[in-house]
Design a protein around this motif. Structure first.
Motif, mmCIF file in Angstrom:
data_model
loop_
_atom_site.group_PDB
_atom_site.id
_atom_site.type_symbol
_atom_site.label_atom_id
_atom_site.label_comp_id
_atom_site.label_asym_id
_atom_site.label_seq_id
_atom_site.Cartn_x
_atom_site.Cartn_y
_atom_site.Cartn_z
ATOM 1 N N GLY A 81 19.036 47.515 -24.419
ATOM 2 C CA GLY A 81 19.641 48.137 -23.909
ATOM 3 C C GLY A 81 20.122 47.834 -22.203
ATOM 4 N N SER A 84 22.150 48.984 -16.553
ATOM 5 C CA SER A 84 22.870 48.564 -15.539
ATOM 6 C C SER A 84 22.855 47.195 -14.943
ATOM 7 C CB SER A 84 22.727 49.144 -14.372
ATOM 8 O OG SER A 84 21.618 49.102 -14.401
ATOM 9 N N GLN A 87 16.772 46.941 -15.003
ATOM 10 C CA GLN A 87 15.446 46.391 -15.985
ATOM 11 C C GLN A 87 15.078 45.549 -17.143
ATOM 12 O OE1 GLN A 87 11.870 48.684 -17.370
ATOM 13 N NE2 GLN A 87 11.502 47.099 -16.142
ATOM 14 N N GLU A 105 23.318 44.785 -24.914
ATOM 15 C CA GLU A 105 23.919 46.354 -25.192
ATOM 16 C C GLU A 105 24.820 46.765 -25.355
ATOM 17 O OE1 GLU A 105 23.401 48.806 -22.788
ATOM 18 O OE2 GLU A 105 25.448 49.686 -23.636
ATOM 19 N N ASP A 132 24.551 45.343 -31.414
ATOM 20 C CA ASP A 132 23.676 46.030 -31.521
ATOM 21 C C ASP A 132 21.916 45.604 -31.671
ATOM 22 O OD1 ASP A 132 22.048 48.829 -32.802
ATOM 23 O OD2 ASP A 132 22.590 48.408 -34.947
ATOM 24 N N GLY A 133 21.447 45.889 -30.618
ATOM 25 C CA GLY A 133 20.016 45.872 -30.634
ATOM 26 C C GLY A 133 18.870 46.408 -31.194
ATOM 27 N N ARG A 206 21.766 53.871 -30.755
ATOM 28 C CA ARG A 206 22.650 53.779 -31.649
ATOM 29 C C ARG A 206 22.127 52.649 -32.702
ATOM 30 N NH1 ARG A 206 26.568 56.228 -28.654
ATOM 31 N NH2 ARG A 206 26.239 58.118 -27.477
HETATM 32 N N1 SAH Z 1 17.840 49.589 -19.463
HETATM 33 C C1 SAH Z 1 19.544 50.006 -18.092
HETATM 34 C C2 SAH Z 1 19.329 51.355 -18.769
HETATM 35 C C3 SAH Z 1 19.423 51.529 -19.575
HETATM 36 S S1 SAH Z 1 19.759 53.401 -20.884
HETATM 37 C C4 SAH Z 1 19.292 49.780 -16.995
HETATM 38 O O1 SAH Z 1 17.966 49.136 -16.252
HETATM 39 O O2 SAH Z 1 19.798 49.842 -16.785
HETATM 40 C C5 SAH Z 1 19.820 52.463 -22.490
HETATM 41 C C6 SAH Z 1 21.120 51.388 -23.132
HETATM 42 O O3 SAH Z 1 21.093 51.391 -24.448
HETATM 43 C C7 SAH Z 1 22.756 52.307 -22.600
HETATM 44 O O4 SAH Z 1 23.501 51.474 -22.397
HETATM 45 C C8 SAH Z 1 22.503 52.318 -23.819
HETATM 46 O O5 SAH Z 1 24.497 51.730 -24.765
HETATM 47 C C9 SAH Z 1 22.259 51.169 -25.184
HETATM 48 N N2 SAH Z 1 21.892 51.189 -26.365
HETATM 49 C C10 SAH Z 1 21.946 52.392 -26.987
HETATM 50 N N3 SAH Z 1 21.776 52.238 -27.929
HETATM 51 C C11 SAH Z 1 22.005 50.593 -28.706
HETATM 52 C C12 SAH Z 1 22.048 49.484 -29.395
HETATM 53 N N4 SAH Z 1 21.644 49.591 -31.273
HETATM 54 N N5 SAH Z 1 21.420 48.027 -29.359
HETATM 55 C C13 SAH Z 1 21.813 47.779 -27.257
HETATM 56 N N6 SAH Z 1 21.778 48.480 -26.475
HETATM 57 C C14 SAH Z 1 22.079 50.148 -27.189
#
Ligand code: SAH
Length: 213
Positions: A81, A84, A87, A105, A132-133, A206
């Protein structure tokens, strides 16, 4: 409001005690990671919208998670995830030139945004990958630390293998849409030993090991 207000609040209330974590928040400007029309609220202690219904987490949540990872310079960290990129930038700053962050992402638009933001912040040891993470990222494994910044039903099974022995994995877990427990687990003799760190709300994971849409 400035970042110093938050740093003070974290120090006074002993929410963040680690010097390296406080320094990272001082050096990495959250403003570079929020959309331009929200610059005036960049240091307020709230999550903010990004794109595609996703959010950058509340600074205090990010601070708690960053400290909970027990990061050291030179570590290799995997994040699910990128959002932005904020993190990942903080982790990248702490692990330093000899460390590395791989962040996955799901949405290409967000991955592009994270890449641009990281360049603006001058962070060079973070690799943003679209995909897909929830499958992990075996190509760069094993990792010292794994962090999910989205809510998952449980730790995705592939992650256990991709985590080093004595490594730490951190994620908001649970089946409730609007409340999860932040769980930190340490891998000992191949098994995860878990501790709960409190309730939080995250957007859902997801992909294959995430929630069904
Ligand atoms: N760490 C980010 C906040 C992330 S919000 C920051 O510091 O801004 C969570 C994120 O997880 C979203 O961008 C969403 O698109 C992503 N996400 C959801 N499921 C995912 C998956 N299976 N693989 C990769 N990213 C995923």
């Amino acid at each position: 409001m400035t970042i110093d207000y938050l740093l003070n609040y974290w120090k006074t209330n002993r929410i963040v005690t680690e010097k390296r974590v406080l320094e990272a928040f001082k050096k990495i400007d959250r403003r570079l990671f929020v959309p331009q029309h929200l610059w005036h609220v960049a240091y307020q202690d709230t999550p903010l919208p990004l794109l595609k219904g996703q959010t950058i987490s509340q600074p205090t949540t990010v601070a708690i998670m960053t400290q909970a990872l027990r990061l050291k310079p030179g570590m290799k960290v995997f994040e699910v995830g990128a959002g932005s990129g904020y993190q990942a930038a903080l982790i990248g700053y702490i692990v330093g030139d000899n460390g590395k962050v791989i962040t996955l992402e799901y949405f290409p638009e967000l991955a592009d945004m994270a890449k641009r933001n990281l360049i603006k912040a001058g962070i060079k040891n973070v690799k943003v990958i679209t995909g897909d993470g929830s499958l992990g990222y075996p190509k760069e494994a094993p990792y010292d630390r794994i962090i999910l910044t989205c809510a998952a039903p449980d730790f995705p099974p592939p992650f256990i293998k991709q985590l080093k022995e004595n490594g730490i994995i951190l994620a908001p877990l649970g089946n409730h849409r609007f409340s999860q427990q932040l769980i930190r687990a340490t891998k000992r003799k191949g098994k995860l030993i878990r501790e709960a760190l409190g309730s939080f709300v995250f957007v859902p994971l997801r992909g294959k090991h995430g929630f069904k849409e």
